[in-house]
Design a protein around this motif. Structure first.
Motif, PDB file in Angstrom:
ATOM      1  N   GLU A  43      12.940   6.728  -3.788  1.00  0.00           N
ATOM      2  CA  GLU A  43      11.957   5.765  -3.841  1.00  0.00           C
ATOM      3  C   GLU A  43      12.396   4.487  -4.025  1.00  0.00           C
ATOM      4  OE1 GLU A  43       8.448   7.307  -5.876  1.00  0.00           O
ATOM      5  OE2 GLU A  43       7.873   5.201  -6.155  1.00  0.00           O
ATOM      6  N   SER A 102       0.821  -1.378  -0.092  1.00  0.00           N
ATOM      7  CA  SER A 102       0.021   0.103  -0.140  1.00  0.00           C
ATOM      8  C   SER A 102       0.863   1.378   0.051  1.00  0.00           C
ATOM      9  CB  SER A 102      -0.792   0.087   1.325  1.00  0.00           C
ATOM     10  OG  SER A 102      -0.212  -0.219   2.461  1.00  0.00           O
ATOM     11  N   HIS A 103       1.943   1.172   0.359  1.00  0.00           N
ATOM     12  CA  HIS A 103       2.959   2.223   0.367  1.00  0.00           C
ATOM     13  C   HIS A 103       4.089   2.400  -0.359  1.00  0.00           C
ATOM     14  CE1 HIS A 103       0.368   2.798   3.821  1.00  0.00           C
ATOM     15  NE2 HIS A 103       0.937   3.934   4.197  1.00  0.00           N
ATOM     16  N   VAL A 104       4.815   3.535  -0.525  1.00  0.00           N
ATOM     17  CA  VAL A 104       6.197   3.846  -1.006  1.00  0.00           C
ATOM     18  C   VAL A 104       7.255   3.759  -0.047  1.00  0.00           C
ATOM     19  CG1 VAL A 104       7.218   5.348  -2.406  1.00  0.00           C
ATOM     20  CG2 VAL A 104       4.867   4.687  -3.132  1.00  0.00           C
ATOM     21  N   GLY A 105       8.351   3.297  -0.131  1.00  0.00           N
ATOM     22  CA  GLY A 105       9.332   3.142   0.688  1.00  0.00           C
ATOM     23  C   GLY A 105      10.505   4.120   0.391  1.00  0.00           C
ATOM     24  N   MET A 106      10.648   5.251   1.091  1.00  0.00           N
ATOM     25  CA  MET A 106      11.406   6.069   0.677  1.00  0.00           C
ATOM     26  C   MET A 106      12.728   6.093   1.725  1.00  0.00           C
ATOM     27  SD  MET A 106       9.046   8.876  -0.901  1.00  0.00           S
ATOM     28  CE  MET A 106      10.174   9.544  -2.270  1.00  0.00           C
ATOM     29  N   THR A 127       5.206   6.146   2.759  1.00  0.00           N
ATOM     30  CA  THR A 127       3.959   6.970   2.549  1.00  0.00           C
ATOM     31  C   THR A 127       2.890   6.287   1.367  1.00  0.00           C
ATOM     32  OG1 THR A 127       3.547   9.390   1.283  1.00  0.00           O
ATOM     33  CG2 THR A 127       5.373   8.352   0.816  1.00  0.00           C
ATOM     34  N   HIS A 158       5.109  12.494  -2.172  1.00  0.00           N
ATOM     35  CA  HIS A 158       6.099  11.780  -3.015  1.00  0.00           C
ATOM     36  C   HIS A 158       7.010  12.994  -3.526  1.00  0.00           C
ATOM     37  CE1 HIS A 158       3.293   7.955  -3.588  1.00  0.00           C
ATOM     38  NE2 HIS A 158       3.472   8.429  -2.369  1.00  0.00           N
ATOM     39  N   TYR A 201       9.099  14.777  -0.665  1.00  0.00           N
ATOM     40  CA  TYR A 201      10.202  13.811  -0.141  1.00  0.00           C
ATOM     41  C   TYR A 201      11.395  13.790  -1.274  1.00  0.00           C
ATOM     42  CZ  TYR A 201       7.142  12.697   3.584  1.00  0.00           C
ATOM     43  OH  TYR A 201       6.042  12.767   4.858  1.00  0.00           O
ATOM     44  N   GLN A 202      10.637  13.577  -2.421  1.00  0.00           N
ATOM     45  CA  GLN A 202      11.947  13.581  -3.526  1.00  0.00           C
ATOM     46  C   GLN A 202      12.625  14.880  -3.464  1.00  0.00           C
ATOM     47  OE1 GLN A 202       9.596  12.425  -6.654  1.00  0.00           O
ATOM     48  NE2 GLN A 202       9.804  10.010  -6.382  1.00  0.00           N
ATOM     49  N   LYS A 218       0.511   5.145  -1.270  1.00  0.00           N
ATOM     50  CA  LYS A 218       0.673   5.319  -2.548  1.00  0.00           C
ATOM     51  C   LYS A 218      -0.322   6.560  -3.377  1.00  0.00           C
ATOM     52  CE  LYS A 218       2.083   0.871  -4.380  1.00  0.00           C
ATOM     53  NZ  LYS A 218       1.846  -0.157  -5.183  1.00  0.00           N
TER      54      LYS A 218
END
Lengths: 152, 152
Positions: B140, A141-145, B122, B130, B133-134, B124
């Motif tokens: 990512e 469900s998430h993006v890992g950064m 975070t 996103h 954070y970038q 999706k």
């Protein structure tokens, strides 16, 4: 096979497992004597409430590991999360359900501790791992950064 | 604007911020009296070494927050990670650099504490997050997976 919390005596065996991995091979240093950084880190893990390394052990050999950290937080109605890092199964023991068994232990522990969810991030390149976690019920469900602060 | 660690007196203001969000609105309960679950969770955060909530405060009003947890671990040569959860800026104060300033504080603290990386996940659906954070330098590189143990 038995499951138990790691002690400092297991440290070399755990580092060996962490290095026995496509990404870990370039990140870890499994040497004698073991780099002092691992000894210090293990001591810091032991001092933090809710942070430990779970081992799968067969005939006195460490064949699998993961790190579990309980993280109390306010979000989601004050939900405690169980976070997993550093999952490994020894190359010679893969495909025998050891990873599933380790996660069963970890998830059971998280439930006992009242956690509302178990979370982890996995490198985008680890396709096999993504399928493994999906089979266990994890949802992508998430993006890992990550923001690196030091040379890796 | 000042930055400081949260105390229990800030709890209602933090829950208000957590609820002031597209996803948080359905997950949190900002009520008087505040649900006891938040009080218990705040106490558990305070008891865990390396876990705290950082606030951005302007004229005595809490206008931004994030949770920072130091997680010592063995992987990556015994690297300590700084993990961020529960990032919010009050709706009336968005677009003024408060999020950047909060992260500057958090990243500076992580460096001081010897962390090798700062990590977060975070949802999706949070496209704006996103990009934010970038811009801060986050990459990512990972998939963020969650296993729900309780009804959310």
């Amino acid at each position: 096979m038995e499951f138990r919390h790691a002690t400092e005596k297991d440290l070399a065996a755990i580092v060996r497992l962490l290095a026995d991995d496509a990404l870990g091979a370039g990140r870890e240093r499994y040497e004698q004597p073991l780099p002092q950084a691992y000894v210090g880190a293990f001591s810091a893990i032991q001092k933090q409430h809710g942070n430990f390394i779970l081992l799968a052990v067969e005939r006195a050999e460490v064949i699998g590991c993961l790190q579990l950290t309980l993280i109390p937080g306010l979000a989601r109605l004050g939900m405690t999360r169980a976070q997993i890092e550093g999952v490994r199964v020894a190359a010679a023991h893969r495909g025998k359900g050891i990873g599933e068994a380790l996660f069963e232990q970890a998830i059971g522990y998280a439930r006992e501790q009242g956690c509302g969810l178990v979370q982890l991030t996995t490198d985008k390149s680890r396709d096999d791992a993504h399928r493994f976690y999906q089979r266990l019920g994890f949802v992508e469900s998430h993006v890992g950064m990550k923001l690196m602060l030091a040379d890796d």
